[in-house]
Design an enzyme around this catalytic site. Sequence first.
Site, mmCIF file in Angstrom:
data_model
loop_
_atom_site.group_PDB
_atom_site.id
_atom_site.type_symbol
_atom_site.label_atom_id
_atom_site.label_comp_id
_atom_site.label_asym_id
_atom_site.label_seq_id
_atom_site.Cartn_x
_atom_site.Cartn_y
_atom_site.Cartn_z
ATOM 1 N N SER A 22 0.831 -1.214 0.000
ATOM 2 C CA SER A 22 0.000 0.000 0.000
ATOM 3 C C SER A 22 0.864 1.263 0.000
ATOM 4 O O SER A 22 0.353 2.374 -0.007
ATOM 5 C CB SER A 22 -0.936 0.006 1.220
ATOM 6 O OG SER A 22 -0.190 -0.179 2.416
ATOM 7 N N HIS A 155 -40.650 21.662 -11.422
ATOM 8 C CA HIS A 155 -40.648 20.893 -12.688
ATOM 9 C C HIS A 155 -39.888 21.633 -13.790
ATOM 10 O O HIS A 155 -40.164 21.440 -14.966
ATOM 11 C CB HIS A 155 -42.082 20.605 -13.175
ATOM 12 C CG HIS A 155 -42.985 20.050 -12.122
ATOM 13 N ND1 HIS A 155 -43.176 18.704 -11.912
ATOM 14 C CD2 HIS A 155 -43.735 20.675 -11.169
ATOM 15 C CE1 HIS A 155 -44.011 18.519 -10.900
ATOM 16 N NE2 HIS A 155 -44.357 19.700 -10.429
ATOM 17 N N SER A 276 -13.448 26.801 -26.407
ATOM 18 C CA SER A 276 -13.489 25.634 -27.285
ATOM 19 C C SER A 276 -12.344 25.728 -28.282
ATOM 20 O O SER A 276 -11.969 26.818 -28.704
ATOM 21 C CB SER A 276 -14.823 25.619 -28.030
ATOM 22 O OG SER A 276 -14.713 24.896 -29.239
ATOM 23 N N LYS A 282 -17.303 30.209 -27.959
ATOM 24 C CA LYS A 282 -17.701 29.487 -26.756
ATOM 25 C C LYS A 282 -17.031 29.983 -25.475
ATOM 26 O O LYS A 282 -15.862 30.311 -25.450
ATOM 27 C CB LYS A 282 -17.390 27.987 -26.902
ATOM 28 C CG LYS A 282 -18.225 27.269 -27.925
ATOM 29 C CD LYS A 282 -19.700 27.176 -27.561
ATOM 30 C CE LYS A 282 -19.955 26.259 -26.395
ATOM 31 N NZ LYS A 282 -19.927 24.846 -26.766
ATOM 32 N N ASN A 284 -17.340 28.172 -21.826
ATOM 33 C CA ASN A 284 -18.000 27.030 -21.180
ATOM 34 C C ASN A 284 -17.801 27.028 -19.664
ATOM 35 O O ASN A 284 -16.708 27.294 -19.182
ATOM 36 C CB ASN A 284 -17.446 25.721 -21.749
ATOM 37 C CG ASN A 284 -17.731 25.572 -23.232
ATOM 38 O OD1 ASN A 284 -18.780 26.018 -23.710
ATOM 39 N ND2 ASN A 284 -16.812 24.965 -23.955
ATOM 40 N N GLU A 289 -19.319 22.128 -14.470
ATOM 41 C CA GLU A 289 -19.582 20.803 -15.055
ATOM 42 C C GLU A 289 -18.722 19.724 -14.387
ATOM 43 O O GLU A 289 -19.192 18.621 -14.108
ATOM 44 C CB GLU A 289 -19.295 20.825 -16.559
ATOM 45 C CG GLU A 289 -20.284 21.675 -17.341
ATOM 46 C CD GLU A 289 -19.816 21.867 -18.780
ATOM 47 O OE1 GLU A 289 -19.945 20.923 -19.558
ATOM 48 O OE2 GLU A 289 -19.324 22.955 -19.107
ATOM 49 N N TYR A 316 -9.153 -7.249 12.103
ATOM 50 C CA TYR A 316 -8.549 -6.723 10.880
ATOM 51 C C TYR A 316 -8.535 -7.775 9.775
ATOM 52 O O TYR A 316 -8.299 -8.964 10.009
ATOM 53 C CB TYR A 316 -7.111 -6.257 11.149
ATOM 54 C CG TYR A 316 -6.444 -5.718 9.891
ATOM 55 C CD1 TYR A 316 -6.661 -4.409 9.476
ATOM 56 C CD2 TYR A 316 -5.638 -6.545 9.097
ATOM 57 C CE1 TYR A 316 -6.084 -3.932 8.308
ATOM 58 C CE2 TYR A 316 -5.053 -6.061 7.932
ATOM 59 C CZ TYR A 316 -5.287 -4.754 7.541
ATOM 60 O OH TYR A 316 -4.725 -4.285 6.389
HETATM 61 N N1 ARG Z 1 -1.116 -1.476 5.028
HETATM 62 C C1 ARG Z 1 -2.070 -2.019 5.941
HETATM 63 C C2 ARG Z 1 -3.401 -1.295 5.761
HETATM 64 O O1 ARG Z 1 -3.404 -0.248 5.234
HETATM 65 C C3 ARG Z 1 -1.616 -1.815 7.344
HETATM 66 C C4 ARG Z 1 -2.154 -2.817 8.306
HETATM 67 C C5 ARG Z 1 -1.600 -4.142 8.002
HETATM 68 N N2 ARG Z 1 -1.948 -5.106 8.972
HETATM 69 C C6 ARG Z 1 -1.806 -6.434 8.748
HETATM 70 N N3 ARG Z 1 -2.150 -7.211 9.706
HETATM 71 N N4 ARG Z 1 -1.380 -6.890 7.599
HETATM 72 O O2 ARG Z 1 -4.423 -1.786 6.135
#
Ligand code: ARG
Length: 474
Positions: A22, A155, A276, A282, A284, A289, A316
């Site tokens: 992540s 309406h 445009s 134009k 816009n 939007e 978790y």
């Molecule tokens: N990167 C993980 C998340 O965002 C952190 C927590 C990870 N925990 C685990 N038990 N793998 O959720």
Amino acid sequence: MKLWGGRFTKATDKLVEEYTASIQFDQQLWREDITGSLAHVSMLGKCGIIGEDEASAIADGLKKVAAMIEAGDVEFNVENEDVHMNVERLLLEQVGAVGGKLHTGRSRNDQVATDMHLYLRARVVEIVDLVAKVQEALLEQAQANTDTILPGYTHLQRAQPILFAHHLMAYYSMLQRDAERLMDSWKRINVLPLGAGALAGTTFPINREYVAELLKFDAVYTNSLDAVSDRDFIVEFLSNASLLMAHLSRLCEELILWMSDEFDFVELDDAFCTGSSIMPQKKNPDVAELVRGKTGRVYGNLIGLLTVLKGLPLAYNKDMQEDKEGMFDTVATLHGALSLFAPMIRTMKVKKDNMRQAVAQDFSNATDLADYLVGKGLPFRQAHEVVGKSVLYCIEQGKYLLDLSLDEYKQFSELFEADIYTALDPENVVNARNVLGGTAKNQVEIQVANASVSLTHTQQWVEEHLQRIDVHLL
Ligand code: ARG
């Protein structure tokens, strides 16, 4: 070697490493992560779980890591999966083996939840501030338009004349509820999960209240399973964001309509429009939007997270890592929309004459003609019928109600007298709606005055909460 590598005999598959990491998106939590760690390590030292000297060595190391990240001297990598383990690895490089004591009595599960709480409580204060700035712009335009009359619609058909200020204050009210919802949600965000450990608490004699105090949390989660499993606060934020975007989107739709040649009621400033590449004429309303369009992704983020959470067993699960991108995206989308909205509204040119002209050429005063007959004793249903016939007659004759002579009126009812012309005049029509919340000028002025007070309250809330998140551990 992974930080969790002891139990493994083989390297992680490269694709698995990429897939499960992540760090690509959670690296923006590095400040929150280090701040949380500083509070945790200070508590570990104070409680005698690690030595005070060890705690201060770790704290110094964490500060160095923060300075390196700030300076852009650090490359995060997927081998270390997420922000928590990237930071821990950097710490180990700085301080050596003692850095390994930081994770005592803690899990990434309560750590990541803490980061998210720290992150979101600050963003919510910023967003409330931005909402208030849009409200301020609406209020200014309302104050400048307490004499501007335009048709009100139902309406999308002309219904009854209203003050433009009244119309703008309707949006002010919607945003007021949005701000109130966000402010109310804050107390559910400002709760500390740290100390829940992986799921069950910890065997070490930690002091959660002390950590809460250092990080300025108002409360700690009272159930460790809930602490690490709860993402309600994010769902609530995404839900509040969705409603806020719905309101902005409705206003965008009106701005777009009003700026068309067909309405020609407002002109958005050049600085907030685009042209445009082929049609030279134009101009816009792209910002309006796009805000309308981006409402879709904010709804998507809400439904996405609700769906992720549905059916997850306690506590978790890795699924929960999916809570982040939608939240970051929503925060960025709100920042973008709200920051542009305030100046776009403030610089909007209101074509008062065109609005007034529209009311002179429609039947939006027909209800008032019926009310006039009611005033002369006719039951409303009969009055409705008489006026309906008068309107049909006008349409056939190519006239409006104010064009008819008294003789023509008398064909429809003997109750009509010369004072109908005053009753039908748009100013009088508007000011006749002198009930609480109505469009009469003095009622709208009351709304505007009350709004100034509520706006001040919101601004005070923002100031106060900026203090309440002002943590100086880093
Ligand atoms: N990167 C993980 C998340 O965002 C952190 C927590 C990870 N925990 C685990 N038990 N793998 O959720």
